[in-house]
Design an enzyme around this catalytic site. Sequence first.
Site, PDB file in Angstrom:
ATOM      1  N   SER A  13       0.847  -1.134  -0.037  1.00  0.00           N
ATOM      2  CA  SER A  13       0.015  -0.061  -0.077  1.00  0.00           C
ATOM      3  C   SER A  13       0.738   1.110  -0.052  1.00  0.00           C
ATOM      4  O   SER A  13       1.823   1.190   0.448  1.00  0.00           O
ATOM      5  CB  SER A  13      -0.849  -0.051   1.296  1.00  0.00           C
ATOM      6  OG  SER A  13      -1.527   1.418   1.381  1.00  0.00           O
ATOM      7  N   TYR A  64      -1.703  -0.304  10.332  1.00  0.00           N
ATOM      8  CA  TYR A  64      -1.944  -0.706   8.843  1.00  0.00           C
ATOM      9  C   TYR A  64      -0.934  -0.620   7.831  1.00  0.00           C
ATOM     10  O   TYR A  64      -0.107  -1.397   7.117  1.00  0.00           O
ATOM     11  CB  TYR A  64      -3.189  -0.439   8.076  1.00  0.00           C
ATOM     12  CG  TYR A  64      -3.520  -0.872   6.618  1.00  0.00           C
ATOM     13  CD1 TYR A  64      -4.026  -2.374   6.346  1.00  0.00           C
ATOM     14  CD2 TYR A  64      -3.189   0.122   5.496  1.00  0.00           C
ATOM     15  CE1 TYR A  64      -4.096  -2.599   4.925  1.00  0.00           C
ATOM     16  CE2 TYR A  64      -3.595  -0.455   4.406  1.00  0.00           C
ATOM     17  CZ  TYR A  64      -3.758  -1.384   4.116  1.00  0.00           C
ATOM     18  OH  TYR A  64      -3.991  -1.946   2.853  1.00  0.00           O
TER      19      TYR A  64
END
Length: 249
Positions: free
Chosen positions: A144, A158
């Site tokens: 990501s 995350y």
Amino acid sequence: MEKPILLITGGGRGIGAATAKLAARQGYQIVLNYRQDEASAQKVAKEIHQLGGQAHCIQADVSDADQVSFMFEHILHTWEPIKALVNNAGVLETQTNFAKTDLSRWQRIFNTNVFGTFLCCQSAFKHMALSQGGKGGTIVNVSSIASVYGSPNEYVDYAASKGAVDSFSKGFALEVAGDGIRVNVVRPGLIYTDMHADGGEAGRVDRIAPNLPLQRGGKPEEVAEAILWLLSDKSSYSTGSFIDVGGGR
């Protein structure tokens, strides 16, 4: 001639589903892994079958070493060794700042995003590595853009998990390059998927997208194109590489 087998973890929705459908059109036999949502995985498999492709669904929690081992053994004995792997399974939790998180939340996120990727890569090595009797293969780990920007006040945990995936992928790629295995990373940015709803803000992409250079959110299919390029022979000189699909962010 048998179609090469591609295993996609978290293949029932979002980027995983888009990758599965594109890969099927490009000649792969798809194995869709899911943890709980069998209906979504079966829906993707049905769509692939309707397009004339081959797809199978298999349940496994990638954070569980025994389940991962069983999944890979089942694939091996039912069909043949996998040729390609996309580590796409990932989780996040409700938006908050770091000070409000606790260890159990970090453990849940790292168990899937980090350790699940580790476990699947280890099992894939046994299928692919020349030293293990394999014929080589390709792995794409879905990270990501958050790994670069840290996702402050939303998902620092995350983002950190994806940073671990980035570092691991680079090291693993260099370890296995001589064994016929290429390992690369795709880092999506703001993509229209259900994951944002999991974090408590279904409209997050629309809120942030106007601030991006391309001034829009991305589609799962756009990420899938990058993944398939890295899986293909067109990227045969790329390993340990990163492709950011983030609208210029």
